[in-house]
Structures are given as C-alpha cells and as structure tokens.
Design an enzyme around this catalytic site. Sequence first.
Site, PDB file in Angstrom:
ATOM      1  N   ASP A  90       0.819  -1.217   0.000  1.00 23.81           N
ATOM      2  CA  ASP A  90       0.000   0.000   0.000  1.00 23.81           C
ATOM      3  C   ASP A  90       0.847   1.258   0.000  1.00 23.81           C
ATOM      4  OD1 ASP A  90      -2.317  -1.388  -0.071  1.00 23.81           O
ATOM      5  OD2 ASP A  90      -2.939  -0.965   1.982  1.00 23.81           O
ATOM      6  N   HIS A 132      -4.794   9.039   6.223  1.00 26.39           N
ATOM      7  CA  HIS A 132      -4.620   7.770   6.937  1.00 26.39           C
ATOM      8  C   HIS A 132      -3.320   7.679   7.730  1.00 26.39           C
ATOM      9  CE1 HIS A 132      -8.171   6.106   5.143  1.00 26.39           C
ATOM     10  NE2 HIS A 132      -7.685   6.129   3.917  1.00 26.39           N
TER      11      HIS A 132
END
Length: 382
Positions: A90, A132
């Site tokens: 990611d 995030h």
Amino acid sequence: MLEKDRISYFYDGDVGNVYFGPNHPMKPHRLCMTHHLVLSYGLHKKMEIYRPHKAYPIELAQFHSADYVEFLHRITPDTQHLYANNLGEDCPVFDNLFEFCQIYAGGTLDAARRLNHKTCDVAINWAGGLHHAKKCEASGFCYINDLVLGILELLKYHARVLYIDIDVHHGDGVEEAFYFTDRVMTVSFHKYGDLFFPGTGEREGKYYAINIPLKDGIDDASFTRLFKTIIAKVVETYLPGAIVLQCGADSLARDRLGCFNLSIEGHSECVKFVKKFNIPLLVTGGGGYTKENVARCWAVETGVLLDTELPNEIPNNEYIEYFAPDYTLKVPNLNMVPPDFFIPDFDEDELDPDERVDQHTQDKQIHRDDEYYEGDDDNDQR
C-alpha cells in the site's frame, strides 16, 4: 456589493511526477491533470497561485515522531526490504518519496498559515488530504498526515477547528490525532462494512469525533441531505474558527476503489455548502483513483470556491486526450458501482523496470505507458 473571497491556490508540478508503481492505484499524475484543467478554464486568473515551500523535517515531526520522519528521509528503493514492517504494498518506496511528502505537506502548512494571517479566505491544496497516516507509520497510501499538520497550525490562531471528510474511506488518522481534545471536531462520511479499509468509523466516536458510516451505492440526494443536515448542526453548535475540508474524490461513482454513486455535481454541492458559512476554509484533495474524474471533480470544485460555473466542454489543454471521447466535465451514466477490487491483473515479474521512463522528465507527456490507454481500459500496464 459583497467583496469576493480571496482564494489562495497551492501547486508544485513535481508532486505530480512521482510514481507509486505499475500496479498501484494511486496516481499523483492526476494532480497535473487537475492543474491543467484549472489553467485551461482560466481559473488561475481569479486566484493567488503559490508554489508551496517544502516542509522542513522539524515541521513534519510536529505530529509524526522525529525518528519516523528521519526514516522516511533515509529510505531508498534499494533499502526498502529492510523496512517491511513500516512500508508495504500500500505504501511503497519510490524515487523522491521524501520530497513528495515535503511538497504536499508544505502546501497544507502554507495554506493554514495564510488563513491564520488573514491573507486569504479560502486556501486550496489538491495535493494534500492524505488522512490515513499515523504518528509513527504510513497507512493507506499516506506517509505524512498533512491534515493533522495543517490543523495544528490553525490551532495556533483558532480556539476550535472543524475537520470534515467526504473521502469514501474513514479519516482515521485525523480522528486518532485529535480524539481526546475538544479543540478539534472531526466529521467523516465514509463507507463502512464488508472489511472496507481502514475498518474504523462505525461508532459515533468519543467526545468530538462524529462518524457517518454509509453503505454501497449511496447517491447524491441521500448523501447531500445527510451532509447538509449534520454539518449545519455541527457548525451551529461547535462554532469553529476555521474549517478543514478533505475532498477525497474516491466517493465519486465509477471510482476504481470506491463504491458510492456520487456525481461530480453531488460531490461539489458539499463544497458549496461549506463555503457558504463564510468561515476560514482550507480545502484539500485526498483519495480518487479514476484519475480523469478526479481531475474533473477538483477543477469543478475550484470553480465552486471561486463562484464560477465552468462550461461543460473542456478547453484544449496538454492532457485533453484523457477526457476522450466526450471531452466534457459532466460524465454520463455515472450511476454504477464498480467491482469490489478493480486493480489490473498481471505478473509484476514480467515487467522490466529498466524500460520505464523516468517520471521526472515526463510531466508534460500525454501518452504515458503507465498512465493512459484509450477508452475505458485505463488499468495500468497489461
């Protein structure tokens, strides 16, 4: 006659040149596309345009630990395997990673400072909104949480800051940073359930965190009705001195990772509603993985913040072929939910990394092997 809002807009072309990898859905190149739409519509003539300063490590360490910032500064693709616990698929390592973080975080910091010093009423940094990232780790394509840094800057001049997030993913990094303070209220509208990343945001939150978990397929009417009702009451009750609005465009229909059915008009209606409060406003980007629609959306929302309605026909610009075949801002037949996992299917081992052209020399190139295919087959290399 009412005085027009003063708009500051932050952009550095280098932030759109970085490359997360051939099978990664995050394409910073969408920022170049957005900027060229802004230019082609002449919106730059109505704003003050700034190249953000590159945030210093000491600034980045306001929220992130100094050790983590130093870690980001030192890693290279050659040493990525040594840091498997910190970074992964990611959040990969790529060329100029730390400079990328400096630019997008520096834009949000500069935007907050201009609002603090009352040199603008609205500040825009489409490169920001990476919500995030946590104090000591990267998460969900995000390395440095520029939103937290911007809010900390705003708190130097404002007793209360309201954070609003319309990304399809929960704004977990911002909520976590300010979970136990009454000086920041976070409000996140996001998909929840079905193991959807990041898996948080179901409950109302503690003290000053409000979460609105939503299901697949929510449309403009339902989303905007919820948004306006909740945000109006929050502003009336909380009385923020400044607002930070994260405009993640993965909540648009047909996003590669999202699952909502918002049109660009519905998404931008939220921006228009927040602007009407006439409270100092910092606007950022965020997620968004069907890049031509991301660029359309953020260009339209730049127009909304300037009280300027844009013609549907996109003017000629260096990235015009991305918007074929209709070359319009409004996208027909948006009402569809994409597959749950819309990532290209190929064997990375078959790719020759030496064949990829250096992204830093290709900012103005339209037909990039890793970015553009005709029609709907825009799924990276196959």
